[in-house]
Design an enzyme around this catalytic site. Sequence first.
Site, PDB file in Angstrom:
ATOM      1  N   GLU A 244       8.912 -46.785  36.615  1.00 23.51           N
ATOM      2  CA  GLU A 244       8.269 -47.094  35.400  1.00 23.51           C
ATOM      3  C   GLU A 244       9.697 -47.688  34.611  1.00 23.51           C
ATOM      4  O   GLU A 244       8.944 -48.270  33.325  1.00 23.51           O
ATOM      5  CB  GLU A 244       7.798 -45.960  35.248  1.00 23.51           C
ATOM      6  CG  GLU A 244       6.621 -45.594  34.129  1.00 23.51           C
ATOM      7  CD  GLU A 244       7.118 -44.815  33.042  1.00 23.51           C
ATOM      8  OE1 GLU A 244       7.827 -44.338  31.433  1.00 23.51           O
ATOM      9  OE2 GLU A 244       6.249 -43.689  33.784  1.00 23.51           O
TER      10      GLU A 244
ATOM     11  N   GLU B  50      18.405 -45.892  33.586  1.00 27.46           N
ATOM     12  CA  GLU B  50      17.235 -45.222  34.015  1.00 27.46           C
ATOM     13  C   GLU B  50      17.069 -43.964  34.641  1.00 27.46           C
ATOM     14  O   GLU B  50      16.486 -42.776  34.675  1.00 27.46           O
ATOM     15  CB  GLU B  50      16.240 -46.071  34.431  1.00 27.46           C
ATOM     16  CG  GLU B  50      16.458 -47.291  32.834  1.00 27.46           C
ATOM     17  CD  GLU B  50      15.801 -46.680  31.620  1.00 27.46           C
ATOM     18  OE1 GLU B  50      15.136 -45.731  31.377  1.00 27.46           O
ATOM     19  OE2 GLU B  50      16.514 -47.162  31.153  1.00 27.46           O
TER      20      GLU B  50
ATOM     21  N   ARG C  14     -23.237 -24.751  18.478  1.00 25.87           N
ATOM     22  CA  ARG C  14     -24.558 -24.328  18.344  1.00 25.87           C
ATOM     23  C   ARG C  14     -24.705 -25.653  17.380  1.00 25.87           C
ATOM     24  O   ARG C  14     -25.818 -27.002  17.547  1.00 25.87           O
ATOM     25  CB  ARG C  14     -25.512 -23.817  18.742  1.00 25.87           C
ATOM     26  CG  ARG C  14     -25.217 -23.486  20.447  1.00 25.87           C
ATOM     27  CD  ARG C  14     -26.259 -21.918  20.033  1.00 25.87           C
ATOM     28  NE  ARG C  14     -27.353 -21.571  18.778  1.00 25.87           N
ATOM     29  CZ  ARG C  14     -27.560 -19.756  18.919  1.00 25.87           C
ATOM     30  NH1 ARG C  14     -26.905 -19.283  18.707  1.00 25.87           N
ATOM     31  NH2 ARG C  14     -28.980 -19.966  17.909  1.00 25.87           N
TER      32      ARG C  14
HETATM   33 ZN   LIG Z   1      10.111 -40.715  32.071  1.00 29.38          ZN
END
Ligand SMILES: [Zn+2]
Length: 1077
Positions: A162, A237, A702
């Site tokens: 990702e 990463e 309410r």
């Molecule tokens: Zn991450």
Amino acid sequence: MEGTMLLRALSFPASSSTLASSRLFFRHAHRLARLPKRQRLLANLQQRSLLSRRFQFASSVARPSIEMKRCYCTPSVRAIATSSAQPAPEVLGVEDEVAEKLGFEKVSEEFIDECKSRAVLYKHKKTGAEVISVSNDDENKVFGIVFRTPPKDSTGIPHILEHSVLCGSRKYPLKEPFVELLKGSLHTFLNAFTYPDRTCYPVASTNAKDFYNLVDVYLDAVFFPKCVEDVKTFQQEGWHYELDDPSEDITYKGVVFNEMKGVYSQPDSILGRVSQQALCPDNTYGVDSGGDPQDIPKLTFEEFKEFHLKYYHPSNARIWFYGDDDPAERLRLLSDYLDKFEENSAPEESKVGCQKLFSEPVRVVEKYPASEGGDLKKKHMVCLNWLLSEEPLDLETELALSFLDHLMLGTPASPLRKILLESGLGDAVVGGGIEDELIQPQFSVGLKGVSETDINNVEDLIITTLKQLAEEGFHSDAVEASMNTIEFSLRENNTGSFPRGLALMLRSMGKWIYDMDPFEPLKYQEPLKALKARIAEEGSKAVFAPLIEKFILKNPHRVTIEMQPDPEKAARDEAAEKEILDKVKSGMTKEDLAELARATHELKLKQETPDPPEALKCVPSLSLEDIPKRPIHVPTEVGDINGIKVLQHDLFTNDVLYAEVVFNMSSLKKELLPLVPLFCQSLLEMGTKDLDFVQLNQLIGRKTGGISVYPFTSSVRGKEDPCSRLIVRGKAMSERTEDLFSLINRILQDVQLTDQRRFKQFVSQSKARMENRLRGSGHGIAAARMDAKLNVAGWVSEQMGGVSYLEFLQDLEERLEDDWSGISSSLEEIRKSLIAKTDCLINLTADAKNLNNAEKYVSKFLDMLPNPSLAGSTSWSGRLPPINEAIVVPTQVNYVGKAANLFDVGYQLKGSAYVISKYLSNTWLWDRVRVSGGAYGGFCDFDTHSGVFSYLSYRDPNLLKTLDVYDGSSNFLRELEMDDDALTKAIIGTIGDVDSYQLPDAKGYSSLLRYLLGVTEEERQLRREEILSTRLNDFKEFADVLEAVKNKGVAVAVASPDDVTAANKTRPDFFKVKKAL
Ligand SMILES: [Zn+2]
């Protein structure tokens, strides 16, 4: 999936201390490039606000309950406004033909009344990709592509992927097109999320041209990323060995590696992960899609590539379009990409299997890192979890379960929550209640801050309470309050800064991803009506008691998690890691080591070399001509009622009235400031003479859509004294305006501030929340601390939400027994000095008719306010000493900050400062702190009201090194070369922030804050012009200004003890050490 949609938890991390949000963190929030900043906003709710975006988040400190924890996501209010605005029939015909020609087959089509939208489901004939195209008149257009990505181990493949696919692609061969989009687009949303079983890439924009640019970059990224050809992205990463010099130790580096180390340092996150894995040991949820830091280094590049090849494929994709753009254009754009693929077998292989139910309960004991020497007696956590069924449930049942969840846990007055907190067995509730985002629904609830000897008592109490609820049912007022709250939220459809189309997509995806009907979750009206009718006919007990019996009490699939504090765990983990790395090193030859040092150097070089201008040009961008020349206009009429200023914003709100009542805090005694947050909670959660707090809470539920009370403090430019206010925010359907104001009045004047037992709970809860924040959002704590050293407003905020506040709470807990009458009278004193007609201000947002209607009730409300003679304002003039500080906490990652006040050194605000600080965050700081430094985030923030400019890092493996990067900012700006394209992008991105999309309530609220801080329309226009005319020379001039931060700035770090010791060894006495946990 009424249930899913009604009560889906979509909160942002750090917004509440419940388990739900901590789970969401590793479920949703992995990329979140802008997250650190937002988190900071959320973490400091009671602090002041900077830009407009911030305003939307302001919410109650005292009620982090329903509004904050959950977003009820429903269709666009705008769409409802135009009622049945169906596209003209001839458009439909053309579109079908176009779809056919482009290779799509229409599977089904529906008009969904709940969101006044036409939704069409297509299948791409060649690959089987599924597409939902939703058309309505919402200008905030949304696109998302989602792949099923169930992992088989905890190496974090889905999460690393990702991150990586957004690092350059075929058409956009840059280091990070994602960052280019962050810098230079008008996006209203841009992010990516990793769930336990899917990966989701959403974008949104109100500008059609911008929107299609974003979509194209995202499509190219997921289908044709560079990261599968180049191991360097995977290393950056994911993980890699780092060695600067063969004589040094090898370390692990990697953005995800470090991000997950942070997650694994947080007790709430650990609990969430352990619960999920223990509940579902046999399917994909038994491993961590985010990645376990111990397993991440086992991942190979080959496995990583294969995973992409198989799962990031049209056959395994679900694609969503939503908004007012041309539906044919969407398909045209898609077919260009999808046509390049042949069908593959991923849909079979990515199917998520169900977990078979256990035949008997299970118990798991887990350790979490705690500080040494601290009081560990009341630091255990216990949480009970149930997997509710072996199969996905039908809509009606899910809806009823969500309703049940709200009844049991939704508000402080809900019985299960209340009983747990009142038991005194723990400090705060953990567990997210009913969760139904994954294939099988689950239920979790527990307590933290429990002593070891009370673990069994907590378990017993939960079970007994559930039994009691099954036997006795719920009070009809409670049922009515829950029903009203849910209906109100559906009607209001307030998704905050989250695009409505995205909320809908996530709701639909909850079923679509498991091959179920994607439209069903969008249609809530019928099932809700049916449930209401059943409750009316059979009574609530007949509806809910069997649910508690069947799904919880008689369900053997129960997992009890006990978490024990372990002061040695952090050191042990570190030693284990070092041992592995030592072994790796000793197994290397001299040549190997030289090669590793060379590779480390090469990776750094690559990371630090900017993209060439030609490459940057390939990312499409708008031009300055596409940008509106004037700021977004919010209609504001300043009038008065009974001599009190009233601001009115005539905006369409679907018959909801939003109201703020604002009181001046500046006459409050300095020493009472830290009590203010607890005072606010007391107003909402103690009873009046004739109503106990449960009744009062139900009455609010309410009659209204919610009421919150919280302090707001900000500097005002050019003034020494800050703007410090107490804000009461409420909302209700317009026909309930009278009830709303009468309830606000009761809260302010009738609540008895005398309930010691409840107050004690507030203190424990606040303490638990602050401790959680210190570990999970240390950058917010560091920022607040620096602010407190640099301006009075910062000092005030820190008293009510920083380390000083935590210390105050620790002390208060000690003296609560002996000095209750003193504390109680201090609360009363706060009320006396704040709640007064003098200096009060009212802010109203609704359409003209409803504003008109409100006036008489406002007038009545004002008449009832006390009108004492003014005490006169005191000058607080507090500040913390301007010394460098390290706040030591048991964590494996650091939060590092440095700041100075630029106004103090003579800087005069110009709009270019917005452009420059955003640019600095997205270039120099991103590259050095995150990409090559390995932190999860690094950014700067300029408070244009106080003049404080701060640098901050988030989940950072470094400390002094990061401070050096900050100090290098001036040089970076001075030597900056930038062509017109890059400058234009920087300007457009800044306008995107300034013009961030706001729902009507947020518009009215932003306008109120501008009024309070003296920001005029003329100034907004001037700043905009300055932003639009920013030149390279402004960057160079700002470089000189930033020297002040380098030379005179103060540093605060929230950091691990070892790193602080090491830092003080390298630079003797650099940090004054403070232990906070
Ligand atoms: Zn991450």
